[in-house]
Design a protein around this motif. Structure first.
Motif, PDB file in Angstrom:
ATOM      1  N   ALA A 161       4.908  10.718 -46.343  1.00  0.00           N
ATOM      2  CA  ALA A 161       5.326  12.124 -46.376  1.00  0.00           C
ATOM      3  C   ALA A 161       5.388  12.724 -44.976  1.00  0.00           C
ATOM      4  O   ALA A 161       6.162  13.655 -44.736  1.00  0.00           O
ATOM      5  N   LYS A 162       4.589  12.229 -44.042  1.00  0.00           N
ATOM      6  CA  LYS A 162       4.681  12.718 -42.664  1.00  0.00           C
ATOM      7  C   LYS A 162       6.055  12.432 -42.072  1.00  0.00           C
ATOM      8  O   LYS A 162       6.538  13.167 -41.202  1.00  0.00           O
ATOM      9  N   LEU A 163       6.689  11.357 -42.530  1.00  0.00           N
ATOM     10  CA  LEU A 163       8.010  10.982 -42.027  1.00  0.00           C
ATOM     11  C   LEU A 163       9.145  11.561 -42.864  1.00  0.00           C
ATOM     12  O   LEU A 163      10.177  11.971 -42.317  1.00  0.00           O
ATOM     13  N   PHE A 164       8.968  11.589 -44.180  1.00  0.00           N
ATOM     14  CA  PHE A 164      10.070  11.943 -45.071  1.00  0.00           C
ATOM     15  C   PHE A 164       9.849  13.227 -45.858  1.00  0.00           C
ATOM     16  O   PHE A 164      10.721  13.652 -46.607  1.00  0.00           O
ATOM     17  N   GLY A 165       8.672  13.842 -45.697  1.00  0.00           N
ATOM     18  CA  GLY A 165       8.409  15.112 -46.344  1.00  0.00           C
ATOM     19  C   GLY A 165       7.784  14.959 -47.711  1.00  0.00           C
ATOM     20  O   GLY A 165       7.953  13.942 -48.391  1.00  0.00           O
ATOM     21  N   ALA A 166       7.038  15.993 -48.113  1.00  0.00           N
ATOM     22  CA  ALA A 166       6.473  16.033 -49.459  1.00  0.00           C
ATOM     23  C   ALA A 166       7.571  16.372 -50.448  1.00  0.00           C
ATOM     24  O   ALA A 166       8.462  17.176 -50.154  1.00  0.00           O
TER      25      ALA A 166
ATOM     26  N   ARG B 228       9.274  -1.824 -39.448  1.00  0.00           N
ATOM     27  CA  ARG B 228      10.288  -1.750 -38.400  1.00  0.00           C
ATOM     28  C   ARG B 228       9.749  -0.957 -37.217  1.00  0.00           C
ATOM     29  O   ARG B 228       8.839  -0.139 -37.382  1.00  0.00           O
ATOM     30  N   PRO B 229      10.327  -1.160 -36.032  1.00  0.00           N
ATOM     31  CA  PRO B 229       9.866  -0.382 -34.870  1.00  0.00           C
ATOM     32  C   PRO B 229      10.105   1.116 -35.022  1.00  0.00           C
ATOM     33  O   PRO B 229       9.375   1.928 -34.461  1.00  0.00           O
ATOM     34  N   HIS B 230      11.129   1.482 -35.775  1.00  0.00           N
ATOM     35  CA  HIS B 230      11.434   2.904 -35.969  1.00  0.00           C
ATOM     36  C   HIS B 230      12.223   3.088 -37.258  1.00  0.00           C
ATOM     37  O   HIS B 230      12.802   2.134 -37.784  1.00  0.00           O
ATOM     38  N   TYR B 231      12.221   4.325 -37.753  1.00  0.00           N
ATOM     39  CA  TYR B 231      12.974   4.692 -38.950  1.00  0.00           C
ATOM     40  C   TYR B 231      13.724   5.991 -38.672  1.00  0.00           C
ATOM     41  O   TYR B 231      13.251   6.839 -37.905  1.00  0.00           O
ATOM     42  N   VAL B 232      14.885   6.133 -39.289  1.00  0.00           N
ATOM     43  CA  VAL B 232      15.554   7.431 -39.314  1.00  0.00           C
ATOM     44  C   VAL B 232      14.919   8.213 -40.451  1.00  0.00           C
ATOM     45  O   VAL B 232      14.979   7.790 -41.610  1.00  0.00           O
ATOM     46  N   CYS B 233      14.263   9.311 -40.126  1.00  0.00           N
ATOM     47  CA  CYS B 233      13.495  10.043 -41.127  1.00  0.00           C
ATOM     48  C   CYS B 233      13.976  11.491 -41.204  1.00  0.00           C
ATOM     49  O   CYS B 233      15.053  11.820 -40.713  1.00  0.00           O
ATOM     50  N   ALA B 234      13.172  12.332 -41.832  1.00  0.00           N
ATOM     51  CA  ALA B 234      13.553  13.736 -42.042  1.00  0.00           C
ATOM     52  C   ALA B 234      12.759  14.641 -41.119  1.00  0.00           C
ATOM     53  O   ALA B 234      11.612  14.356 -40.775  1.00  0.00           O
ATOM     54  N   ALA B 235      13.376  15.750 -40.720  1.00  0.00           N
ATOM     55  CA  ALA B 235      12.607  16.844 -40.147  1.00  0.00           C
ATOM     56  C   ALA B 235      11.943  17.586 -41.299  1.00  0.00           C
ATOM     57  O   ALA B 235      12.457  17.603 -42.418  1.00  0.00           O
ATOM     58  N   LEU B 236      10.775  18.188 -41.042  1.00  0.00           N
ATOM     59  CA  LEU B 236      10.018  18.854 -42.095  1.00  0.00           C
ATOM     60  C   LEU B 236      10.045  20.364 -41.919  1.00  0.00           C
ATOM     61  O   LEU B 236       9.921  20.864 -40.803  1.00  0.00           O
ATOM     62  N   THR B 237      10.163  21.088 -43.012  1.00  0.00           N
ATOM     63  CA  THR B 237      10.186  22.548 -42.998  1.00  0.00           C
ATOM     64  C   THR B 237       8.764  23.097 -42.902  1.00  0.00           C
ATOM     65  O   THR B 237       7.786  22.345 -42.898  1.00  0.00           O
TER      66      THR B 237
ATOM     67  N   ASP C 289      17.493   5.552 -48.088  1.00  0.00           N
ATOM     68  CA  ASP C 289      17.347   4.107 -47.901  1.00  0.00           C
ATOM     69  C   ASP C 289      16.188   3.792 -46.959  1.00  0.00           C
ATOM     70  O   ASP C 289      15.409   2.856 -47.192  1.00  0.00           O
ATOM     71  N   GLU C 290      16.065   4.571 -45.897  1.00  0.00           N
ATOM     72  CA  GLU C 290      14.981   4.365 -44.939  1.00  0.00           C
ATOM     73  C   GLU C 290      13.622   4.620 -45.594  1.00  0.00           C
ATOM     74  O   GLU C 290      12.656   3.890 -45.354  1.00  0.00           O
ATOM     75  N   GLU C 291      13.544   5.664 -46.418  1.00  0.00           N
ATOM     76  CA  GLU C 291      12.284   5.967 -47.089  1.00  0.00           C
ATOM     77  C   GLU C 291      11.883   4.852 -48.039  1.00  0.00           C
ATOM     78  O   GLU C 291      10.708   4.448 -48.087  1.00  0.00           O
ATOM     79  N   ARG C 292      12.852   4.334 -48.801  1.00  0.00           N
ATOM     80  CA  ARG C 292      12.539   3.225 -49.707  1.00  0.00           C
ATOM     81  C   ARG C 292      12.030   2.017 -48.922  1.00  0.00           C
ATOM     82  O   ARG C 292      11.073   1.346 -49.333  1.00  0.00           O
ATOM     83  N   THR C 293      12.673   1.731 -47.803  1.00  0.00           N
ATOM     84  CA  THR C 293      12.257   0.598 -46.985  1.00  0.00           C
ATOM     85  C   THR C 293      10.850   0.805 -46.447  1.00  0.00           C
ATOM     86  O   THR C 293      10.017  -0.113 -46.449  1.00  0.00           O
ATOM     87  N   PHE C 294      10.560   2.022 -45.994  1.00  0.00           N
ATOM     88  CA  PHE C 294       9.222   2.312 -45.460  1.00  0.00           C
ATOM     89  C   PHE C 294       8.157   2.170 -46.538  1.00  0.00           C
ATOM     90  O   PHE C 294       7.088   1.616 -46.296  1.00  0.00           O
ATOM     91  N   ARG C 295       8.445   2.681 -47.734  1.00  0.00           N
ATOM     92  CA  ARG C 295       7.439   2.626 -48.798  1.00  0.00           C
ATOM     93  C   ARG C 295       7.190   1.183 -49.248  1.00  0.00           C
ATOM     94  O   ARG C 295       6.074   0.854 -49.672  1.00  0.00           O
ATOM     95  N   ARG C 296       8.202   0.343 -49.160  1.00  0.00           N
ATOM     96  CA  ARG C 296       8.008  -1.076 -49.514  1.00  0.00           C
ATOM     97  C   ARG C 296       7.157  -1.794 -48.472  1.00  0.00           C
ATOM     98  O   ARG C 296       6.330  -2.635 -48.817  1.00  0.00           O
ATOM     99  N   SER C 297       7.408  -1.466 -47.195  1.00  0.00           N
ATOM    100  CA  SER C 297       6.701  -2.144 -46.106  1.00  0.00           C
ATOM    101  C   SER C 297       6.462  -1.157 -44.975  1.00  0.00           C
ATOM    102  O   SER C 297       7.232  -1.096 -44.021  1.00  0.00           O
ATOM    103  N   PRO C 298       5.403  -0.353 -45.071  1.00  0.00           N
ATOM    104  CA  PRO C 298       5.143   0.679 -44.069  1.00  0.00           C
ATOM    105  C   PRO C 298       5.070   0.120 -42.650  1.00  0.00           C
ATOM    106  O   PRO C 298       4.387  -0.880 -42.395  1.00  0.00           O
ATOM    107  N   TYR C 299       5.836   0.754 -41.761  1.00  0.00           N
ATOM    108  CA  TYR C 299       5.863   0.386 -40.341  1.00  0.00           C
ATOM    109  C   TYR C 299       6.300  -1.056 -40.123  1.00  0.00           C
ATOM    110  O   TYR C 299       5.918  -1.692 -39.144  1.00  0.00           O
TER     111      TYR C 299
END
Length: 262
Positions: A244-249, A123-132, A111-121
């Motif tokens: 992708a920096k926030l949610f991964g490739a 919000r002040p912050h997003y719950v995102c993914a750690a990257l491998t 849900d956070e990724e969809r929101t970010f892609r619709r309107s990047p930044y």
């Protein structure tokens, strides 16, 4: 509350950046001063999010407290490292008033990724993914978008390093409270059992002892983990777009394609 929290979080992020710069410049006096300010700001943040919600008014009927994303963000901000949903829920139950269930986290990152892609930044912050190390989303690990990229990537030693750091944060928080909840003590005891020399048997562990034991082991791994994470963060900066920096490739081919175009 959200506006106050956003202001505090921005100040905390700025102070961390200034502390790192002072340490890099070997200005130890300034670094100590800034760390003191940082601790005060972090305590203010902890107190703010731990405060009981204001009484419901007629215009607020039906509200059930902060949204799930804000509850997860609060727990992650206390931990300061990427964490699995089970730990996020455990921390929230131990230190915050509103309930949080593991089932509520199942679609949060998407849900956070969809929101970010619709309107990047937007919000002040997003719950995102750690990257491998492949720059793909680490399964089940949640992070905060405002953290430096180095903290949002995980190398071979990162799971242990992050566990030790989260144990220290939990122990410090327990030690700051006048009357920690039973859930807080149980959480600390579970974590302490996995740190040599920290206690965590049948008796309540001493928070200061837990912190010292975790710090001692952390020193063994920190240099190598910092090096690995810096390398991964550099790759992420070169090869990934902002989302992708926030949610991964999504795939390795996506990384290769973007690297070729760079």
């Amino acid at each position: 509350m959200p506006d106050d929290l956003d202001t505090l979080e921005r100040r905390i992020d700025l102070l961390r950046t200034r502390v790192r710069a002072a340490v890099r410049d070997r200005d130890l006096a300034l670094a100590r001063e800034l760390r003191g300010e940082l601790r005060k700001s972090e305590r203010a943040w902890d107190l703010r999010v731990s405060s009981p919600p204001e009484p419901e008014t007629a215009g607020q009927r039906g509200r059930t407290g902060p949204p799930v994303r804000e509850r997860v963000h609060a727990a992650l901000t206390l931990l300061q490292v990427p964490a699995a949903g089970r730990l996020v829920v455990g921390v929230h139950e131990a230190f915050f008033a509103e309930p949080l269930k593991g089932s509520q986290l199942s679609t949060l990152r998407r849900d956070e990724e969809r929101t970010f892609r619709r309107s990047p930044y937007g919000r002040p912050h997003y719950v995102c993914a750690a990257l491998t190390d492949r720059l793909t989303p680490a399964r089940g690990l949640l992070a905060v978008s405002t953290w430096p990229q180095e903290r949002r990537v995980v190398g071979p030693l990162s799971p242990r390093v992050d566990f030790l750091r989260s144990t220290m944060r939990v122990a410090t928080r327990v030690g700051e409270l006048d009357e920690p909840s039973e859930k807080a003590w149980r959480l600390l005891a579970r974590m302490a059992r996995n740190v040599p020399g920290a206690g965590g048997g049948f008796e309540r562990p001493e928070p200061a002892v837990v912190v010292r034991a975790a710090e001692a082991e952390l020193a063994v791994h920190l240099v190598a983990d910092t090096r690995d994470r810096a390398e991964l963060a550099g790759r992420a900066g070169r090869q990934l777009d902002e989302a992708a920096k926030l949610f991964g490739a999504t795939t390795l081919s996506e990384i290769a394609r973007k690297a070729a175009c760079a």
